[in-house]
Structure formats: C-alpha cells, structure tokens
Design a protein around this motif. Structure first.
Motif, PDB file in Angstrom:
ATOM      1  N   ALA A 148      23.463  16.223   2.759  1.00  0.00           N
ATOM      2  CA  ALA A 148      22.764  17.366   3.506  1.00  0.00           C
ATOM      3  C   ALA A 148      23.404  18.801   3.079  1.00  0.00           C
ATOM      4  CB  ALA A 148      22.950  17.222   5.028  1.00  0.00           C
ATOM      5  N   HIS A 149      24.595  18.863   2.798  1.00  0.00           N
ATOM      6  CA  HIS A 149      25.464  20.079   2.624  1.00  0.00           C
ATOM      7  C   HIS A 149      24.825  20.578   1.090  1.00  0.00           C
ATOM      8  CE1 HIS A 149      28.289  23.193   1.934  1.00  0.00           C
ATOM      9  NE2 HIS A 149      28.621  22.515   0.588  1.00  0.00           N
ATOM     10  N   LEU A 150      24.642  19.762   0.304  1.00  0.00           N
ATOM     11  CA  LEU A 150      24.093  19.959  -1.261  1.00  0.00           C
ATOM     12  C   LEU A 150      22.729  20.466  -0.998  1.00  0.00           C
ATOM     13  CD1 LEU A 150      25.086  19.840  -4.297  1.00  0.00           C
ATOM     14  CD2 LEU A 150      23.998  17.560  -4.041  1.00  0.00           C
ATOM     15  N   GLU A 180      28.497  31.630 -13.158  1.00  0.00           N
ATOM     16  CA  GLU A 180      30.065  30.801 -13.051  1.00  0.00           C
ATOM     17  C   GLU A 180      29.838  29.462 -13.138  1.00  0.00           C
ATOM     18  OE1 GLU A 180      32.318  32.136  -9.814  1.00  0.00           O
ATOM     19  OE2 GLU A 180      31.933  34.313 -10.146  1.00  0.00           O
ATOM     20  N   ARG A 181      30.644  28.838 -14.066  1.00  0.00           N
ATOM     21  CA  ARG A 181      30.724  27.307 -13.780  1.00  0.00           C
ATOM     22  C   ARG A 181      31.717  26.729 -12.885  1.00  0.00           C
ATOM     23  NH1 ARG A 181      28.853  23.674 -17.045  1.00  0.00           N
ATOM     24  NH2 ARG A 181      30.521  22.474 -17.674  1.00  0.00           N
ATOM     25  N   GLU A 182      31.344  26.204 -11.934  1.00  0.00           N
ATOM     26  CA  GLU A 182      32.381  25.529 -10.901  1.00  0.00           C
ATOM     27  C   GLU A 182      32.834  24.132 -11.101  1.00  0.00           C
ATOM     28  OE1 GLU A 182      30.875  26.269  -6.950  1.00  0.00           O
ATOM     29  OE2 GLU A 182      31.629  28.421  -6.966  1.00  0.00           O
ATOM     30  N   MET A 183      33.831  23.714 -10.892  1.00  0.00           N
ATOM     31  CA  MET A 183      34.345  22.429 -10.946  1.00  0.00           C
ATOM     32  C   MET A 183      33.969  21.734  -9.573  1.00  0.00           C
ATOM     33  SD  MET A 183      37.091  19.806 -10.891  1.00  0.00           S
ATOM     34  CE  MET A 183      38.215  20.900 -10.158  1.00  0.00           C
ATOM     35  N   LYS A 184      33.592  20.560  -9.342  1.00  0.00           N
ATOM     36  CA  LYS A 184      33.085  20.068  -7.920  1.00  0.00           C
ATOM     37  C   LYS A 184      33.314  18.808  -7.875  1.00  0.00           C
ATOM     38  CE  LYS A 184      29.254  19.698  -4.890  1.00  0.00           C
ATOM     39  NZ  LYS A 184      27.932  19.964  -4.538  1.00  0.00           N
ATOM     40  N   LEU A 185      34.047  18.190  -6.886  1.00  0.00           N
ATOM     41  CA  LEU A 185      34.015  16.810  -6.697  1.00  0.00           C
ATOM     42  C   LEU A 185      32.800  16.313  -6.034  1.00  0.00           C
ATOM     43  CD1 LEU A 185      37.864  16.248  -5.254  1.00  0.00           C
ATOM     44  CD2 LEU A 185      36.837  15.645  -7.462  1.00  0.00           C
ATOM     45  N   VAL A 186      32.244  15.356  -6.788  1.00  0.00           N
ATOM     46  CA  VAL A 186      30.862  14.798  -6.300  1.00  0.00           C
ATOM     47  C   VAL A 186      31.377  13.371  -5.807  1.00  0.00           C
ATOM     48  CG1 VAL A 186      28.724  14.189  -7.049  1.00  0.00           C
ATOM     49  CG2 VAL A 186      29.792  15.942  -7.789  1.00  0.00           C
ATOM     50  N   LYS A 241      34.001  12.019  -8.289  1.00  0.00           N
ATOM     51  CA  LYS A 241      34.163  12.234  -9.660  1.00  0.00           C
ATOM     52  C   LYS A 241      34.027  13.739  -9.852  1.00  0.00           C
ATOM     53  CE  LYS A 241      29.603  12.300 -11.509  1.00  0.00           C
ATOM     54  NZ  LYS A 241      29.122  12.109 -12.774  1.00  0.00           N
ATOM     55  N   GLN A 242      34.661  14.322 -10.899  1.00  0.00           N
ATOM     56  CA  GLN A 242      34.598  15.590 -11.264  1.00  0.00           C
ATOM     57  C   GLN A 242      33.314  15.868 -11.827  1.00  0.00           C
ATOM     58  OE1 GLN A 242      37.747  17.041 -13.462  1.00  0.00           O
ATOM     59  NE2 GLN A 242      39.458  16.880 -11.802  1.00  0.00           N
ATOM     60  N   ASP A 243      32.608  16.933 -11.337  1.00  0.00           N
ATOM     61  CA  ASP A 243      31.366  17.561 -12.125  1.00  0.00           C
ATOM     62  C   ASP A 243      31.416  18.989 -12.212  1.00  0.00           C
ATOM     63  OD1 ASP A 243      28.883  17.425 -13.231  1.00  0.00           O
ATOM     64  OD2 ASP A 243      27.727  17.139 -11.361  1.00  0.00           O
ATOM     65  N   TYR A 244      31.016  19.451 -13.212  1.00  0.00           N
ATOM     66  CA  TYR A 244      30.857  21.103 -13.388  1.00  0.00           C
ATOM     67  C   TYR A 244      29.270  21.358 -13.227  1.00  0.00           C
ATOM     68  CZ  TYR A 244      35.596  20.600 -15.193  1.00  0.00           C
ATOM     69  OH  TYR A 244      36.798  20.507 -15.189  1.00  0.00           O
ATOM     70  N   GLN A 245      29.233  22.390 -12.478  1.00  0.00           N
ATOM     71  CA  GLN A 245      27.739  23.030 -12.376  1.00  0.00           C
ATOM     72  C   GLN A 245      27.794  24.466 -12.468  1.00  0.00           C
ATOM     73  OE1 GLN A 245      26.739  21.803  -8.326  1.00  0.00           O
ATOM     74  NE2 GLN A 245      27.824  23.669  -7.300  1.00  0.00           N
ATOM     75  N   THR A 246      26.605  25.045 -12.933  1.00  0.00           N
ATOM     76  CA  THR A 246      26.545  26.443 -13.125  1.00  0.00           C
ATOM     77  C   THR A 246      26.090  26.899 -11.769  1.00  0.00           C
ATOM     78  OG1 THR A 246      25.945  26.094 -15.414  1.00  0.00           O
ATOM     79  CG2 THR A 246      25.333  28.161 -14.348  1.00  0.00           C
TER      80      THR A 246
END
Length: 153
Positions: A20-22, A41-47, A92-97
């Motif tokens: 829901a937050h995503l 920017e590229r952000e690292m995010k825990l998914v 897991k770590q994920d990178y998103q723009t």
C-alpha cells in the motif's frame, strides 16, 4: 497452531502495508526528468518479499479400530502429519530511480515540475530571514522556531 497462524497473518499484514505504501508513493510522485528543476537519483531500498515455506506438524487423532481384544471395534490413536504453507518475510536490496525536486526547489499541488524556489515558498514569520540551500527554510530570531519561524519557544 494458533501461534503459527498469528505469525502468518502478521506477515501478511506487513506485506499489505508495504505494498500500500509503495502504491501511494508511485502515484504521489508524479515528477518526470524532463520537468523543470527535477533531479534524478538512484535510491537503495529494502524490498520485502513473501517467501513460501512448507511446514509440517504431527498430531494424535482418535480412530476406530477393528479386531480389538474383547470387542469388535475400539477407540485408538494414530499419529497423523499435516502440511501447510506459511510465508516468511525476506528482504533484499533493490535500487530504483526516483525523481525529486533539485535542492532549493519545491513542488506544490502536483504541478508539472518544481517551480518554486525554496525561499519564495511561504513566508518567514516573526522576523525570520529566508536562507537558501538549507534544511531549515528560515533563519529564526531568538525565541522562535519551526520551518517558517511560526512557533514561539
């Protein structure tokens, strides 16, 4: 069994909240790289991901048996194994723009781009002075605080 079901439901709740937050973040951030004063920017995010794992439990079950000592039928117990699928939370770590307003700029009311320089965004109250390129919008005089010096100490 109740504890495992509670863990399963709690895991499902966490996944629901994360999704829901995503979902809300995706639609709230309508900035695009071609818009004015928008930086990429590229952000690292825990998914969070649900990972299934099969669990087994054994219990004793009452059964009717034939050919008992002095009776035709009698009550006995047998061990039975049941299986169920539980889900555990794996990260897991994920990178998103992401597209954000460049430093010193802001967006209002979902407009197409970041059109407002930070110092013209709002007014500094109580004698505060606007300061560019800072986390704090206004430089507040003694006795006042807040982004616009709106709070008395």
């Amino acid at each position: 069994m109740e504890r495992k079901m509670g863990i399963f439901l709690f895991s499902f709740y966490l996944i629901f909240i994360e999704e829901a937050h995503l979902f809300s973040y995706t639609f709230a951030s309508n900035l695009q790289p071609h818009m004015p004063n928008v930086c990429t920017e590229r952000e690292m995010k825990l998914v969070a991901q649900r990972q299934p794992c099969v669990q087994a439990f054994t219990r004793m079950v009452k059964v009717w048996k034939q050919g008992c000592a002095q009776q035709l039928w009698c009550m006995g117990y047998e061990r039975r194994t049941a299986y169920y699928t539980a889900y555990r939370q794996v990260y897991k770590q994920d990178y998103q723009t992401v597209h954000k307003c460049c430093p010193g700029w802001s967006q209002l009311n979902g407009e197409a781009g970041c059109l407002y320089p930070m110092c013209s965004y709002g007014v500094c109250f109580n004698g505060g002075q606007c300061q560019e390129g800072s986390n704090q919008l206004c430089d507040c005089p003694v006795g006042f605080n807040g982004p616009s010096c709106q709070y008395g100490k």
